[in-house]
Write a protein that holds these residues in place. Structure first.
Motif, PDB file in Angstrom:
ATOM      1  N   GLU A 184       0.633  -1.533  -0.204  1.00 43.91           N
ATOM      2  CA  GLU A 184       0.295   0.138  -0.162  1.00 43.91           C
ATOM      3  C   GLU A 184       0.772   1.327  -0.187  1.00 43.91           C
ATOM      4  OE1 GLU A 184      -0.241  -2.661   1.857  1.00 43.91           O
ATOM      5  OE2 GLU A 184      -2.736  -3.269   0.412  1.00 43.91           O
ATOM      6  N   GLU A 185       2.296   1.107   0.036  1.00 36.88           N
ATOM      7  CA  GLU A 185       2.707   2.555   0.221  1.00 36.88           C
ATOM      8  C   GLU A 185       3.309   2.713  -1.112  1.00 36.88           C
ATOM      9  OE1 GLU A 185       4.933   2.718   4.891  1.00 36.88           O
ATOM     10  OE2 GLU A 185       4.704   0.381   3.836  1.00 36.88           O
ATOM     11  N   LYS A 193       3.687   7.958  -1.988  1.00 40.81           N
ATOM     12  CA  LYS A 193       3.963   6.883  -1.181  1.00 40.81           C
ATOM     13  C   LYS A 193       5.268   6.423  -2.526  1.00 40.81           C
ATOM     14  CE  LYS A 193      -0.275   4.678  -1.867  1.00 40.81           C
ATOM     15  NZ  LYS A 193      -1.454   3.407  -3.038  1.00 40.81           N
TER      16      LYS A 193
END
Ligand code: 13P
Ligand code: SF4
Length: 331
Positions: free
Chosen positions: A110-111, A153
Motif C-alpha cells: 500500500e506504500e 508513496k
C-alpha cells in the motif's frame, strides 16, 4: 522482376487506409517511408489521434503493443516483432517478486506506487495499472515521478535502473536498485528494478573524457538510459526528440558528442556531431526491420491476409490502458 520497394510502399499507402509509423532508431530508408515519426511519447500520442484503422508500426514490440492498448479498435501490424532487450528484463512474475522483496524489507504494498517506463511488456503495464500506477517515457519521466510522489508513496520504478536513478538524482531524491549493493527500500524515495538498455550501457565516462580531451569545448548530450556516471558528466540529458532539438539549437560550429542510438545520431546535423563511442551503438532489434519487411506487411493487408498482427488480451488491455491513459492525461 525486381520489386521497387519504395514505389510499392507509396502505392500501398495511397490505396489502403493505413498509417506507417517509425521510431527514430529505425534504419534511414524505413524512417523515410513513414507517415508518423517521433520518440516513444510522440508516437503514442500521434497514433491515438490518427484516424486510419490500420497501423503498421516499425519499432520494437512494446511500441506496437502500446498502440493496441490505447486504441484496441485498430489493427496493428509490425513488419518485425522485434523485442527491446530492456523490456525483456522484466515480466509479470519478476514484477511480483520485486514487490514481495520490498514488502519483506519493511515497506508494504500500500506504500508503493509503481511507475513503468514505456519500454516494458503490456503485462507489466497491466500489473502497474492494477496497483494504481502509471507509465512514463524518457521525455516525461520527471513530470510523471513528480506526479507519482503526490500520492505520498514510494515509487517502484521498472525496468530501467538508469532512468530511475537519473531522474531521482535530478530531483534530489534518494534511490536504490533492488539486487545491487545495500538496497534498503525504507530509505529510498525511488526503488529501481535492475534492468538496463544494452545499447546505452555502451557509453562510458572514458568516452566523455576522450571527446573532451580531443575537442576542448565540445558539448556532451546523452539519453537518460545512459549510466548515471555518464549523465553526471553531460551538458544535456534528454529523450530522442529532446536531443534532436538540443543539437539543432547549437551554433553550427559548436561540436557535440551524442550518447544515443547510432541511426538517430547519424541523421542529426552532419557537421560537428559525433557518436559518443568508439563502437557502433546500434540497437539490434530496432534495426531488424527492412524496407522489404515493410512492403510485405503492407502487401499482406492488400491481399487480405495480414501478417505479424499484435493481439493483447482484454484484461491486459484494460489494466495496461489505465496506466497508459494516466500518463497521456498529464501534459
Ligand atoms: P525515447 O523515449 O527517447 O523514444 O526512447 C525509446 C528508447 O527505446 C530509447 O532507447
Ligand atoms: Fe530497447 Fe535499448 Fe533498443 Fe531502446 S535502444 S529499444 S531501450 S534495447
Amino acid at each position: 522482376m525486381e520489386i521497387d520497394y519504395r514505389a510499392e510502399i507509396e502505392r500501398l499507402k495511397r490505396e489502403l487506409p493505413v498509417t506507417v509509423v517509425a521510431h527514430y532508431y529505425q534504419r534511414d530508408e524505413v524512417f523515410e517511408a513513414a507517415d508518423i515519426t517521433g520518440d516513444s511519447l510522440e508516437l503514442a500520442r500521434k497514433c491515438k489521434a490518427d484516424e486510419n484503422p490500420w497501423v503498421v508500426f516499425c519499432g520494437v514490440g512494446f511500441m506496437g503493443q502500446s498502440v493496441k492498448v490505447i486504441a484496441p479498435e485498430k489493427r496493428v501490424l509490425m513488419p518485425k516483432i522485434a523485442c527491446c532487450a530492456m523490456a525483456r528484463m522484466i515480466d509479470g512474475s519478476y514484477f511480483d517478486d520485486t514487490v514481495e522483496y520490498i514488502e519483506r524489507h519493511g515497506v508494504s504494498r500500500e506504500e508503493i506506487l509503481p511507475i513503468t517506463y514505456i519500454n516494458s511488456d503490456a503485462t507489466v503495464k497491466a500489473k502497474v495499472g492494477k496497483m494504481g500506477g502509471l507509465v512514463c517515457t524518457s521525455s516525461n519521466a520527471v513530470k510523471i515521478i513528480e506526479k507519482g510522489l503526490e500520492s505520498g508513496k514510494k515509487i517502484l520504478f521498472v525496468p530501467d535502473r538508469c532512468l530511475g536513478q537519473n531522474v531521482a538524482n535530478a530531483m534530489g531524491l534518494r534511490s536504490c536498485v533492488v539486487g545491487e549493493g545495500e538496497c534498503d527500500p525504507k530509505e529510498a524515495d525511488v526503488i529501481c528494478f535492475n534492468g538496463f538498455c544494452s545499447v546505452h550501457q555502451l557509453f562510458t565516462p572514458d568516452d566523455v573524457e576522450f571527446y573532451r580531451k580531443r575537442y576542448p569545448g565540445i558539448k556532451i548530450a546523452v539519453h537518460p538510459e545512459c549510466d548515471p556516471s555518464v549523465v553526471a558528466l553531460a551538458d544535456f540529458v534528454g529523450s530522442t526528440s529532446q536531443l534532436i532539438r538540443y543539437v539543432n539549437s547549437l551554433d553550427p560550429e559548436q561540436k557535440v558528442a551524442v550518447g544515443t542510438e547510432y541511426n538517430l545520431v547519424h541523421r542529426m546535423r552532419p557537421k560537428n556531431t559525433y557518436v559518443l563511442s568508439s563502437t557502433k551503438p546500434e540497437c539490434p532489434t530496432m534495426n531488424e526491420t527492412t524496407l522489404e519487411d515493410l512492403y510485405l506487411t503492407l502487401k499482406s493487408i492488400e491481399e487480405g491476409k495480414p501478417i505479424n498482427e499484435i493481439f493483447v488480451d482484454e484484461e491486459t488491455v484494460h489494466y495496461a490502458r489505465l496506466a497508459l491513459d494516466r500518463m497521456l492525461e498529464i501534459r
